[in-house]
Design a protein around this motif. Structure first.
Motif, PDB file in Angstrom:
ATOM      1  N   ASP A  17       7.811  11.514  -8.958  1.00  0.00           N
ATOM      2  CA  ASP A  17       6.362  11.569  -8.661  1.00  0.00           C
ATOM      3  C   ASP A  17       5.780  12.942  -8.986  1.00  0.00           C
ATOM      4  O   ASP A  17       4.796  13.367  -8.362  1.00  0.00           O
ATOM      5  CB  ASP A  17       6.086  11.211  -7.189  1.00  0.00           C
ATOM      6  N   TYR A  68      14.717   5.006  -6.601  1.00  0.00           N
ATOM      7  CA  TYR A  68      14.071   4.096  -7.560  1.00  0.00           C
ATOM      8  C   TYR A  68      14.858   4.098  -8.864  1.00  0.00           C
ATOM      9  O   TYR A  68      14.958   5.129  -9.527  1.00  0.00           O
ATOM     10  CB  TYR A  68      12.629   4.551  -7.844  1.00  0.00           C
ATOM     11  N   ARG A 100      -1.258   9.158 -14.397  1.00  0.00           N
ATOM     12  CA  ARG A 100      -1.726   9.233 -13.013  1.00  0.00           C
ATOM     13  C   ARG A 100      -1.708  10.705 -12.612  1.00  0.00           C
ATOM     14  O   ARG A 100      -0.648  11.347 -12.658  1.00  0.00           O
ATOM     15  CB  ARG A 100      -0.802   8.427 -12.107  1.00  0.00           C
ATOM     16  N   ASN A 108       3.861   8.731 -13.708  1.00  0.00           N
ATOM     17  CA  ASN A 108       3.697   7.284 -13.875  1.00  0.00           C
ATOM     18  C   ASN A 108       2.640   6.890 -14.912  1.00  0.00           C
ATOM     19  O   ASN A 108       1.634   6.248 -14.577  1.00  0.00           O
ATOM     20  CB  ASN A 108       3.359   6.647 -12.518  1.00  0.00           C
ATOM     21  N   ASP A 127      -1.154   4.318 -11.322  1.00  0.00           N
ATOM     22  CA  ASP A 127      -0.103   3.564 -12.013  1.00  0.00           C
ATOM     23  C   ASP A 127      -0.632   2.488 -12.966  1.00  0.00           C
ATOM     24  O   ASP A 127      -0.464   1.277 -12.741  1.00  0.00           O
ATOM     25  CB  ASP A 127       0.836   2.926 -10.992  1.00  0.00           C
TER      26      ASP A 127
HETATM   27  C1  BMA Z   1       5.776   3.281  -5.372  1.00  0.00           C
HETATM   28  C2  BMA Z   1       4.501   3.563  -6.134  1.00  0.00           C
HETATM   29  C3  BMA Z   1       4.702   4.605  -7.218  1.00  0.00           C
HETATM   30  C4  BMA Z   1       5.577   5.766  -6.793  1.00  0.00           C
HETATM   31  C5  BMA Z   1       6.832   5.246  -6.067  1.00  0.00           C
HETATM   32  C6  BMA Z   1       7.729   6.370  -5.572  1.00  0.00           C
HETATM   33  O1  BMA Z   1       5.486   2.538  -4.205  1.00  0.00           O
HETATM   34  O2  BMA Z   1       3.515   4.018  -5.254  1.00  0.00           O
HETATM   35  O3  BMA Z   1       3.452   5.085  -7.613  1.00  0.00           O
HETATM   36  O4  BMA Z   1       5.969   6.465  -7.934  1.00  0.00           O
HETATM   37  O5  BMA Z   1       6.425   4.460  -4.977  1.00  0.00           O
HETATM   38  O6  BMA Z   1       7.050   7.204  -4.671  1.00  0.00           O
END
Ligand code: BMA
Length: 353
Positions: free
Chosen positions: A317, A255, A72, A57, A118
């Protein structure tokens, strides 16, 4: 007379009866707008000059003749810090600064007790400095903190600007209507986690909070929770936004990434929003890692000469990856996306409170 923009041309031919906003038929499905770099992942934890758990990230910017990534790094206790990496081509030969730029300092900044995460980097020509918006992980949950730098060697903390829980924040690069603007994502106790916009005269006191972009509902790829990716990019058609959407499944969240376009001088007006995602975890390093099926961009760099936008993202991640797109392809794609009738006349964001 100024040249009509892509949107002006399209507006003239759009239906005005609200029949837009529909889902595309399969034949209209979004083409692949982004190309993954063949060297992906471009940074992994083994390249760091010290032991850590993962690197992901990154915020990104072009500083002089170098691409700077603010990575990060999650250490082996689970706490993250922000570490600078520099490269002249933005792909290879990354050099890591000897010490992290922003490490948690819980004695002086108690909100950072569980980490700094992040970062999003915005260059502010008016102040001739970069402002870093990052997530400080406090005992009461994540919150938005700001810091400023000119060279990514020295940094000045501006402190927390949004209480927990709030994250995924970035500044616009210039004042609009005399005030600084920030997009961020609070997590309310009830309802969905939408993207909000707030304004400030001095970057310290923030107000006039309003919902900017709503998470969709139900089966959508961006149902329930969305958050800004890299900082808004000023283009001929409007402010280009890239955001992540989280889809909950029995196998855990996925995501993915979508695009939106805001009006240049009235950025609370959402001109366009992609219906389908434009980027999603498909490569092995995106499908499997500490958190599976995550692509999480929070930095991009535009090469003004070629019009190529380099999007840096965290993969699962666990590593840092790069995908590129032609800016004109992204804008053409958005401009062909049906508009949202409710926002057509600039009637402002809704407040689903
Ligand atoms: C989100 C953040 C990001 C992370 C993502 C997936 O809430 O915390 O930093 O990459 O979740 O774990």
């Amino acid at each position: 007379m100024t040249e009509p923009t892509r949107l002006d041309v399209l507006r003239a031919s759009e239906p005005l009866d609200g029949s837009d906003g529909r889902r595309p038929s399969p034949v209209d499905s979004t083409p692949d707008l982004f190309t993954r770099h063949p060297s992906n992942p471009i940074i992994t934890v083994d390249q760091l000059p010290y032991r850590a758990n993962t690197v992901f990230n990154p915020g990104a910017g072009r500083v002089g003749d170098e691409t700077v990534l603010l990575l990060r790094v999650e250490d082996r206790s689970g706490v993250s810090h922000l570490q600078v990496a520099r490269s002249s081509d933005g792909v290879t030969d990354w050099r890591f600064d000897p010490a992290p730029l922003l490490s948690p300092e819980p004695d002086r900044h108690s909100e950072e007790i569980w980490g700094c995460e992040d970062a999003r980097l915005t260059w502010l020509p008016e102040r001739e400095e970069w402002v870093i918006a990052y997530t400080a992980y406090s005992k009461l949950g994540p919150l938005v903190s700001l810091a400023a730098t000119t060279d990514f060697r020295e940094v000045r903390r501006l402190g927390p600007v949004m209480p927990p829980e709030d994250k995924d924040a970035a500044l616009f690069p210039r004042r609009i209507g005399g005030r600084w603007l920030m997009i961020h994502r609070p997590s309310p106790l009830r309802g969905l986690a939408h993207m909000w916009m707030s304004k400030s005269p001095d970057m310290r006191h923030w107000g006039d909070h309003e919902v900017l972009l709503e998470a969709r509902e139900g089966a959508w790829w961006d149902a329930g929770k969305i958050g800004l990716g890299p900082p808004p990019l000023e283009t001929s058609e409007g402010w280009l936004l890239c955001y992540h959407g989280v889809h909950s499944t029995a196998g855990g969240p996925i995501y993915r990434v979508g695009l939106a376009l805001l009006d240049l001088e009235n950025p609370h007006i959402v001109l366009r929003r992609s219906t389908e995602w434009v980027f999603a975890p498909s490569a092995p390093y995106e499908r499997g890692g500490d958190v599976d099926k995550v692509v999480f961009p929070n930095g991009w760099v535009l090469d003004e000469g070629t019009g190529i936008l380099s999007m840096y993202y965290g993969a699962a991640d666990s590593s840092v990856a790069l995908a590129t797109a032609k800016l004109t392809d992204l804008l053409d794609h958005l401009c062909r996306t049906p508009t949202t009738p409710r926002r057509r006349d600039g009637d402002g964001a809704s407040m689903p409170l």
